[in-house]
Design an enzyme around this catalytic site. Structure first.
Site, PDB file in Angstrom:
ATOM      1  N   LYS A 181      32.068  66.788  38.142  1.00  0.00           N
ATOM      2  CA  LYS A 181      30.992  66.836  37.144  1.00  0.00           C
ATOM      3  C   LYS A 181      29.676  66.519  37.854  1.00  0.00           C
ATOM      4  O   LYS A 181      29.352  65.356  38.100  1.00  0.00           O
ATOM      5  CB  LYS A 181      31.267  65.813  36.032  1.00  0.00           C
TER       6      LYS A 181
ATOM      7  N   GLU B 101      23.508  66.904  35.289  1.00  0.00           N
ATOM      8  CA  GLU B 101      22.935  68.061  34.606  1.00  0.00           C
ATOM      9  C   GLU B 101      21.609  68.506  35.205  1.00  0.00           C
ATOM     10  O   GLU B 101      21.206  69.669  35.048  1.00  0.00           O
ATOM     11  CB  GLU B 101      22.748  67.775  33.109  1.00  0.00           C
TER      12      GLU B 101
ATOM     13  N   GLY C 166      26.111  56.440  40.459  1.00  0.00           N
ATOM     14  CA  GLY C 166      25.073  56.491  39.444  1.00  0.00           C
ATOM     15  C   GLY C 166      24.624  55.098  39.068  1.00  0.00           C
ATOM     16  O   GLY C 166      24.759  54.147  39.855  1.00  0.00           O
TER      17      GLY C 166
ATOM     18  N   GLU D  22      24.738  50.630  34.694  1.00  0.00           N
ATOM     19  CA  GLU D  22      25.090  50.645  33.276  1.00  0.00           C
ATOM     20  C   GLU D  22      26.195  51.660  32.997  1.00  0.00           C
ATOM     21  O   GLU D  22      27.175  51.356  32.305  1.00  0.00           O
ATOM     22  CB  GLU D  22      23.852  50.970  32.429  1.00  0.00           C
TER      23      GLU D  22
ATOM     24  N   GLY E 250      28.228  52.902  35.223  1.00  0.00           N
ATOM     25  CA  GLY E 250      29.400  52.451  35.969  1.00  0.00           C
ATOM     26  C   GLY E 250      30.232  51.453  35.183  1.00  0.00           C
ATOM     27  O   GLY E 250      31.472  51.502  35.187  1.00  0.00           O
TER      28      GLY E 250
ATOM     29  N   GLU F  47      29.882  53.578  43.088  1.00  0.00           N
ATOM     30  CA  GLU F  47      28.720  53.315  43.941  1.00  0.00           C
ATOM     31  C   GLU F  47      27.521  53.324  43.010  1.00  0.00           C
ATOM     32  O   GLU F  47      27.137  54.380  42.501  1.00  0.00           O
ATOM     33  CB  GLU F  47      28.620  54.374  45.041  1.00  0.00           C
TER      34      GLU F  47
ATOM     35  N   CYS G 149      19.597  55.152  45.898  1.00  0.00           N
ATOM     36  CA  CYS G 149      20.144  53.885  45.424  1.00  0.00           C
ATOM     37  C   CYS G 149      20.078  52.801  46.497  1.00  0.00           C
ATOM     38  O   CYS G 149      19.919  51.618  46.176  1.00  0.00           O
ATOM     39  CB  CYS G 149      21.582  54.081  44.970  1.00  0.00           C
TER      40      CYS G 149
ATOM     41  N   GLU H 122      15.971  48.365  39.050  1.00  0.00           N
ATOM     42  CA  GLU H 122      15.879  49.534  39.921  1.00  0.00           C
ATOM     43  C   GLU H 122      14.870  50.530  39.351  1.00  0.00           C
ATOM     44  O   GLU H 122      15.065  51.068  38.265  1.00  0.00           O
ATOM     45  CB  GLU H 122      17.253  50.187  40.055  1.00  0.00           C
TER      46      GLU H 122
END
Length: 504
Positions: free
Chosen positions: A178, A181, A231, A234, A236, A253, A287, A388
């Site tokens: 996936k 988007e 990603g 939150e 995760g 990660e 990240c 972040e």
């Protein structure tokens, strides 16, 4: 030129969905492509295809050497299309063409080859230690898990995809991918290369669409045995909760707030460029970026003056121009979010030493632009120092002792990356050992090598990607014991539990 349309890839076939959506350039807002917008029914079909392919067994029974050869073939095909795909990646996510060529494509190809070679040397089966005192042989096997869900972000999509699907496939699993988007195009081009290389149908499936519902539904699907996600922290946490329902394997990660410590003996020109490199690479959308710069109080004025002057030389503009250093951010929503962090820093008493807004000029009339920004007079309790930002923003903090610098650096919920700059290597490494991070760079940053593990501590994630143990995360360890003691008369353990058998 006609605008290309991309479909879903399920069970080895390219299929459309009821809806589609647009991919527009973050730099110009031009229409780059349209993409099928998958839904939960498409996820069910993709997972079913992956499960059927796994149960059929063709791919998992393919010898590792042949799986390795296929990965090398895909790497060869990507290499032939490097310039084309780098330009496509730049058009869809705004990373500069220099970065997409060297980082997004170059490192991805290197990672594919590393995993391909690892598959040939990896011990999928080996003798276990001797079992005594009973004569028996032990066999240790590493077997594929089954269906792996790989859910990836938009910032460095191809490399993150390869980190996940290369070891998954090398180990004999099947995959449902996936992509985010915002940047699905290179992921779909990668699927085309796996198809052309002869990957059996159903082994790799690609579903495009919104994170919710597509990614959320995929991560909780009962037939998925592992989720590999990169990603936000939150999301995760949400994936971890969904995975617990069926006890899936999980690799996460997640976010970061990398502290970058300049020691008082640092090479200042090197550290200045290093600080900007750490914070602004990939337009600040990484990240493991070094976003919290810690400078000794005694060096603050000199270092900040050098930092601002050097940052002023960076060219912000068209990411397809080889002269461009910093491009746009991914979306208008992300731009507004970044500007909101800058405004909150002002409100909390920080100083904007450079940038802080949207650049002016006709070339910036369309697209999603934020000036490279340096924020100083920051304390570690301020929002901009704790959350972040994910944009071209560098915060500068000061410290009076190395112990204080380490304390500030570790005072965060994150633990992905950190850095230390100093001429005395042993001293810098000693500081590095004290930092709570999965990766610490000394006199450098963004050192991404296939042979080293990538991942973080605390709320920056679970597990590692890459490195010599990459296939461990995509295999199940099985122990087989083969008794060699002979007949019933030699089974002392049987007699211990059952007593001596009656004589016939």
């Amino acid at each position: 030129m006609s605008v290309p349309h991309y479909q879903l890839f399920i069970a080895g076939e390219w299929v459309d969905s009821a809806e589609k959506y647009e991919i527009r350039s973050p730099a110009t807002d031009e229409l780059v492509a349209t993409v099928a917008k998958g839904g939960t029914d498409d996820v069910d079909r993709a997972v079913a295809a992956a499960k059927a392919a796994h149960e059929a067994g063709q791919w998992r029974r393919t010898p590792p050497e042949e799986r390795s050869a296929l990965l090398h073939t895909v790497a060869d095909r990507l290499e032939e299309r490097l310039e084309e795909l780098a330009a496509l990646q730049t058009r869809e996510n705004g990373a500069t063409i220099r970065v997409t060529g060297a980082l997004h494509l170059g490192l991805s190809i290197g990672q594919l080859r590393y995993i391909a070679d690892l598959a040939k040397s990896y011990e999928f089966e080996k003798p276990g230690p001797e079992i005594g005192p009973i004569p028996a042989a032990g066999i240790l096997r590493r077997e594929p898990l089954g269906v792996v869900a790989a859910i990836v972000p938009w910032n460095i999509p191809l490399l993150v995809i390869v980190w996940k699907i290369a070891p998954a496939l090398a180990a004999g699993n099947t995959v449902v991918l996936k992509p985010d988007e915002h940047s699905p195009l290179v992921a779909l081009e990668l699927a085309k290369e796996f198809e052309a290389a002869g990957l059996p149908k159903g082994v790799l499936n690609v579903i495009t669409g919104d994170g919710d519902p597509v990614g959320a539904y995929l991560s909780g699907h009962p037939d998925v045995r592992k989720v590999a996600f990169t990603g936000s922290t939150e999301v995760g946490k949400s994936i971890l909760g969904k995975s617990a329902e069926t006890v899936k394997r999980v690799t996460l990660e997640l976010g970061g707030k990398g502290p970058n410590i300049v020691l008082d003996d640092a090479d200042l020109p090197l550290a200045v460029d290093g600080a900007l490199f750490a914070a602004l690479a990939n337009n600040g959308q990484a990240c493991e970026a070094g976003t919290r710069l810690l400078v000794p109080s005694t060096l603050k004025d000199e270092f900040l003056a050098r930092l601002v002057e050097r940052a002023k030389t960076l060219k912000l503009g068209n990411p397809l121009d080889l002269a461009t250093d910093v491009g746009p951010v991914i979306s208008t929503g992300q731009r507004d979010r970044i500007l909101g962090y800058i405004e909150s820093a002002r409100a909390e008493g920080a100083t904007i030493a450079l940038g802080g807004g949207v650049p002016q000029g006709p070339e910036f009339a369309a697209g999603n632009w934020v000036e490279p920004t340096i924020v100083t007079d920051v304390t570690n309790d301020q929002r901009i120092a704790r959350e972040e930002v994910f944009g071209p923003v560098l915060t500068v903090l000061t410290y009076d002792s190395v112990d204080e610098a380490v304390k500030i650096a570790n005072d965060t919920n994150y633990g992905l990356s950190a850095g230390v700059w100093g001429r005395d290597e042993s001293r810098a490494v000693d500081v590095a050992r004290q930092l709570d991070a999965g990766m610490v760079y000394v006199n450098d940053w963004h050192v991404i090598n296939p042979a080293y593990p990538f991942g973080g501590t605390k709320q920056s994630g679970l597990g590692r990607e890459g490195g010599p143990d990459a296939l461990d995360a995509y295999t199940e360890l099985k122990y087989i014991s083969v008794d060699r003691s002979g007949g019933l008369e030699n089974r002392a353990a049987f007699a211990l539990v059952l007593g001596t058998p009656p004589t016939s």
